[in-house]
Design a protein around this motif. Structure first.
Motif, PDB file in Angstrom:
ATOM      1  N   PHE A 258       0.841  -1.202   0.000  1.00 34.97           N
ATOM      2  CA  PHE A 258       0.000   0.000   0.000  1.00 34.97           C
ATOM      3  C   PHE A 258       0.877   1.254   0.000  1.00 34.97           C
ATOM      4  CE2 PHE A 258      -2.065   3.500   2.128  1.00 34.97           C
ATOM      5  CZ  PHE A 258      -3.344   3.508   1.626  1.00 34.97           C
ATOM      6  N   ASN A 259       1.900   1.272   0.839  1.00 36.19           N
ATOM      7  CA  ASN A 259       2.776   2.442   0.926  1.00 36.19           C
ATOM      8  C   ASN A 259       3.528   2.678  -0.376  1.00 36.19           C
ATOM      9  OD1 ASN A 259       2.040   2.980   3.581  1.00 36.19           O
ATOM     10  ND2 ASN A 259       3.614   1.633   4.429  1.00 36.19           N
ATOM     11  N   ILE A 260       3.891   1.582  -1.067  1.00 35.47           N
ATOM     12  CA  ILE A 260       4.571   1.715  -2.355  1.00 35.47           C
ATOM     13  C   ILE A 260       3.628   2.334  -3.381  1.00 35.47           C
ATOM     14  CG2 ILE A 260       5.531   0.414  -4.292  1.00 35.47           C
ATOM     15  CD1 ILE A 260       6.618  -1.585  -2.229  1.00 35.47           C
ATOM     16  N   ARG A 261       2.381   1.858  -3.424  1.00 35.89           N
ATOM     17  CA  ARG A 261       1.416   2.370  -4.404  1.00 35.89           C
ATOM     18  C   ARG A 261       1.028   3.821  -4.092  1.00 35.89           C
ATOM     19  NH1 ARG A 261      -1.673  -1.411  -7.284  1.00 35.89           N
ATOM     20  NH2 ARG A 261      -0.430  -3.266  -7.691  1.00 35.89           N
ATOM     21  N   ALA A 262       0.968   4.173  -2.790  1.00 36.33           N
ATOM     22  CA  ALA A 262       0.540   5.516  -2.394  1.00 36.33           C
ATOM     23  C   ALA A 262       1.677   6.526  -2.401  1.00 36.33           C
ATOM     24  CB  ALA A 262      -0.090   5.467  -1.001  1.00 36.33           C
ATOM     25  N   LYS A 263       2.892   6.039  -2.652  1.00 37.16           N
ATOM     26  CA  LYS A 263       4.042   6.940  -2.678  1.00 37.16           C
ATOM     27  C   LYS A 263       3.865   7.967  -3.799  1.00 37.16           C
ATOM     28  CE  LYS A 263       9.093   6.854  -2.968  1.00 37.16           C
ATOM     29  NZ  LYS A 263      10.285   5.992  -3.191  1.00 37.16           N
ATOM     30  N   ASN A 264       4.213   9.206  -3.534  1.00 39.29           N
ATOM     31  CA  ASN A 264       4.107  10.316  -4.499  1.00 39.29           C
ATOM     32  C   ASN A 264       2.661  10.653  -4.860  1.00 39.29           C
ATOM     33  OD1 ASN A 264       6.931  10.402  -4.609  1.00 39.29           O
ATOM     34  ND2 ASN A 264       7.011   8.954  -6.315  1.00 39.29           N
ATOM     35  N   ARG A 267      -1.448  12.958  -0.052  1.00 37.30           N
ATOM     36  CA  ARG A 267      -1.788  12.325   1.217  1.00 37.30           C
ATOM     37  C   ARG A 267      -3.269  12.538   1.550  1.00 37.30           C
ATOM     38  NH1 ARG A 267       1.170  10.488   5.484  1.00 37.30           N
ATOM     39  NH2 ARG A 267       0.202  10.548   7.556  1.00 37.30           N
ATOM     40  N   ASN A 268      -3.759  13.779   1.287  1.00 37.78           N
ATOM     41  CA  ASN A 268      -5.169  14.068   1.574  1.00 37.78           C
ATOM     42  C   ASN A 268      -6.097  13.209   0.728  1.00 37.78           C
ATOM     43  OD1 ASN A 268      -4.452  16.004   3.450  1.00 37.78           O
ATOM     44  ND2 ASN A 268      -4.555  17.699   1.995  1.00 37.78           N
ATOM     45  N   LYS A 269      -5.755  13.036  -0.554  1.00 32.73           N
ATOM     46  CA  LYS A 269      -6.589  12.229  -1.454  1.00 32.73           C
ATOM     47  C   LYS A 269      -6.590  10.759  -1.017  1.00 32.73           C
ATOM     48  CE  LYS A 269      -7.816  15.367  -4.527  1.00 32.73           C
ATOM     49  NZ  LYS A 269      -9.233  15.719  -4.769  1.00 32.73           N
ATOM     50  N   VAL A 270      -5.413  10.288  -0.599  1.00 32.85           N
ATOM     51  CA  VAL A 270      -5.311   8.890  -0.151  1.00 32.85           C
ATOM     52  C   VAL A 270      -6.219   8.644   1.045  1.00 32.85           C
ATOM     53  CG1 VAL A 270      -3.777   7.185   0.912  1.00 32.85           C
ATOM     54  CG2 VAL A 270      -2.996   8.497  -1.061  1.00 32.85           C
ATOM     55  N   TYR A 271      -6.210   9.585   2.005  1.00 34.54           N
ATOM     56  CA  TYR A 271      -7.030   9.397   3.194  1.00 34.54           C
ATOM     57  C   TYR A 271      -8.515   9.657   2.915  1.00 34.54           C
ATOM     58  CZ  TYR A 271      -3.261   8.404   6.403  1.00 34.54           C
ATOM     59  OH  TYR A 271      -2.228   7.785   7.050  1.00 34.54           O
ATOM     60  N   GLU A 272      -8.803  10.426   1.879  1.00 37.95           N
ATOM     61  CA  GLU A 272     -10.205  10.567   1.455  1.00 37.95           C
ATOM     62  C   GLU A 272     -10.741   9.220   0.971  1.00 37.95           C
ATOM     63  OE1 GLU A 272     -10.838  13.591  -1.440  1.00 37.95           O
ATOM     64  OE2 GLU A 272     -10.140  15.202  -0.135  1.00 37.95           O
ATOM     65  N   ILE A 273      -9.895   8.491   0.205  1.00 32.63           N
ATOM     66  CA  ILE A 273     -10.300   7.169  -0.288  1.00 32.63           C
ATOM     67  C   ILE A 273     -10.492   6.210   0.880  1.00 32.63           C
ATOM     68  CG2 ILE A 273      -9.512   5.161  -1.617  1.00 32.63           C
ATOM     69  CD1 ILE A 273      -8.116   7.138  -3.503  1.00 32.63           C
ATOM     70  N   LEU A 274      -9.568   6.232   1.832  1.00 32.21           N
ATOM     71  CA  LEU A 274      -9.715   5.372   3.007  1.00 32.21           C
ATOM     72  C   LEU A 274     -11.000   5.701   3.755  1.00 32.21           C
ATOM     73  CD1 LEU A 274      -6.100   5.226   4.530  1.00 32.21           C
ATOM     74  CD2 LEU A 274      -7.258   3.516   3.146  1.00 32.21           C
ATOM     75  N   TYR A 295      -7.073   0.025  -6.317  1.00 33.06           N
ATOM     76  CA  TYR A 295      -7.524   0.474  -7.640  1.00 33.06           C
ATOM     77  C   TYR A 295      -7.751   1.988  -7.649  1.00 33.06           C
ATOM     78  CZ  TYR A 295      -8.430  -4.439  -8.720  1.00 33.06           C
ATOM     79  OH  TYR A 295      -8.309  -5.785  -8.939  1.00 33.06           O
ATOM     80  N   TYR A 296      -8.430   2.496  -6.620  1.00 33.61           N
ATOM     81  CA  TYR A 296      -8.721   3.922  -6.548  1.00 33.61           C
ATOM     82  C   TYR A 296      -7.443   4.736  -6.355  1.00 33.61           C
ATOM     83  CZ  TYR A 296     -13.779   3.272  -6.430  1.00 33.61           C
ATOM     84  OH  TYR A 296     -15.070   2.962  -6.757  1.00 33.61           O
ATOM     85  N   GLN A 301      -3.325  11.106  -9.554  1.00 34.94           N
ATOM     86  CA  GLN A 301      -2.168  11.654 -10.248  1.00 34.94           C
ATOM     87  C   GLN A 301      -1.003  11.813  -9.287  1.00 34.94           C
ATOM     88  OE1 GLN A 301      -1.871  12.199 -13.516  1.00 34.94           O
ATOM     89  NE2 GLN A 301      -3.941  11.372 -13.801  1.00 34.94           N
ATOM     90  N   PRO A 302       0.221  11.486  -9.717  1.00 40.48           N
ATOM     91  CA  PRO A 302       1.384  11.669  -8.845  1.00 40.48           C
ATOM     92  C   PRO A 302       1.579  13.142  -8.488  1.00 40.48           C
ATOM     93  CG  PRO A 302       1.930  10.274 -10.721  1.00 40.48           C
ATOM     94  CD  PRO A 302       0.579  10.865 -11.006  1.00 40.48           C
TER      95      PRO A 302
END
Length: 307
Positions: A258-264, A267-274, A295-296, A301-302
């Motif tokens: 997960f951390n590899i995929r979420a790298k770059n 952070r806000n968008k990642v936690y919105e998905i969570l 998937y999401y 975008q990086p």
């Protein structure tokens, strides 16, 4: 011809650019659709060329039940010295009906040889729809559905432990306390030396002429040293072993992935998905939702690093 080798080569996963997606079932209000992957006809032809050679296979089409097409793919069996053919069919499509029927029937016939059959093992993937009929984004395939060399690369990344500052790991609490204590003593001695130089010499007592320590003072020092030794012993005790994670939650390796995929990614968008899945942290993700969350996140975008 090594049949096991041929089977492996036919069934191996395709590159992501050789996979296309279409909408299957939808919900009532047409806002979500089931994303269905399939192998392109060009990729199927290339796979047959790679395994059997340009002249080692052929296909044929027949009209079937008026508005359907039947495709047969034949391969040359060197052992039996004959053509081996497998058939499958598909209905004509709404757009370019005959061409669509021919294309779909060949894809189905290829599955008879194991080409792209692994895609039927994918878990259902629901994706938001545009205008009620187009996928809002292209899903990311799970690791096991990627080409073997890509699987190996990701596995290496997941199994590679993060870089750790050894100087911090190997530093004990007792060592830190000793360092600060020594620093404090050094400062104290420096101040006393400065005072001795500027003050009167009448009150200065040579070290060898200082009064002997009383029995009461000796007892206090003994108690103090005992407490200090006990505190240092506690600091040196091994840390408690981390308890095993619940079976319904993702593993440590999946957290690393997960951390590899979420790298770059933002952070806000990642936690919105969570948050949409009801989670506030990565280690709380349940296994049943892990692939969908990835998937999401892969669609984000990086974030460009600041120059």
């Amino acid at each position: 011809m090594d049949k096991n080798l041929v089977m492996r080569e036919l069934q191996k996963p395709f590159k992501e650019e050789e996979i296309e997606w279409r909408v299957g079932a939808t919900n009532k209000d047409k806002t979500m659709g089931l994303a269905l992957p399939y192998v392109t006809n060009k990729a199927i032809q290339n796979r047959l060329d790679e395994v059997f050679g340009v002249f080692g296979w052929k296909n044929e089409f027949k009209e079937w039940k008026g508005n359907s097409q039947l495709c047969g793919i034949s391969i040359w069996d060197e052992d039996k010295n004959e053509w081996l053919t497998k058939y499958d069919g598909a209905d004509d499509t709404t757009m370019e009906s005959t061409k669509g029927g021919l294309s779909d029937s060949m894809k189905r016939a290829a599955v008879q040889f194991g080409i792209g059959r692994y895609l039927y093992k994918l878990d259902p993937i629901w994706v938001p729809l545009k205008d009620g009929k187009y996928l809002d984004f292209i899903p990311q395939l799970p690791v096991w559905a990627l080409p073997y060399e890509e699987q190996e690369r990701i596995t290496r990344e997941v199994n590679t432990p993060p870089e750790i500052d050894e100087s911090i790991v190997n530093t004990r609490v007792s060592d830190i306390k000793t360092k600060y204590s020594n620093d404090a003593d050094a400062n104290s001695n420096g101040n006393n030396t400065a005072k001795g130089k500027t003050g009167s010499t009448k009150n200065s007592i040579p070290k060898n002429e200082q009064a002997p320590q009383s029995k009461a003072d000796a007892k206090v020092d003994t108690k103090t040293n005992a407490k200090s030794n006990k505190a240092n012993a506690s600091a040196d005790e091994p840390v408690e072993v981390k308890p095993e994670r619940p079976k319904n939650l993702i593993s440590d390796k999946q957290i690393n992935l997960f951390n590899i995929r979420a790298k770059n990614k933002s952070r806000n968008k990642v936690y919105e998905i969570l948050g949409k899945f009801g989670y506030t942290s990565v280690d709380a993700i349940e296994k049943k939702n892990f692939n969908n969350i990835l998937y999401y996140i892969d669609q984000l975008q990086p974030v460009r690093a600041m120059a």
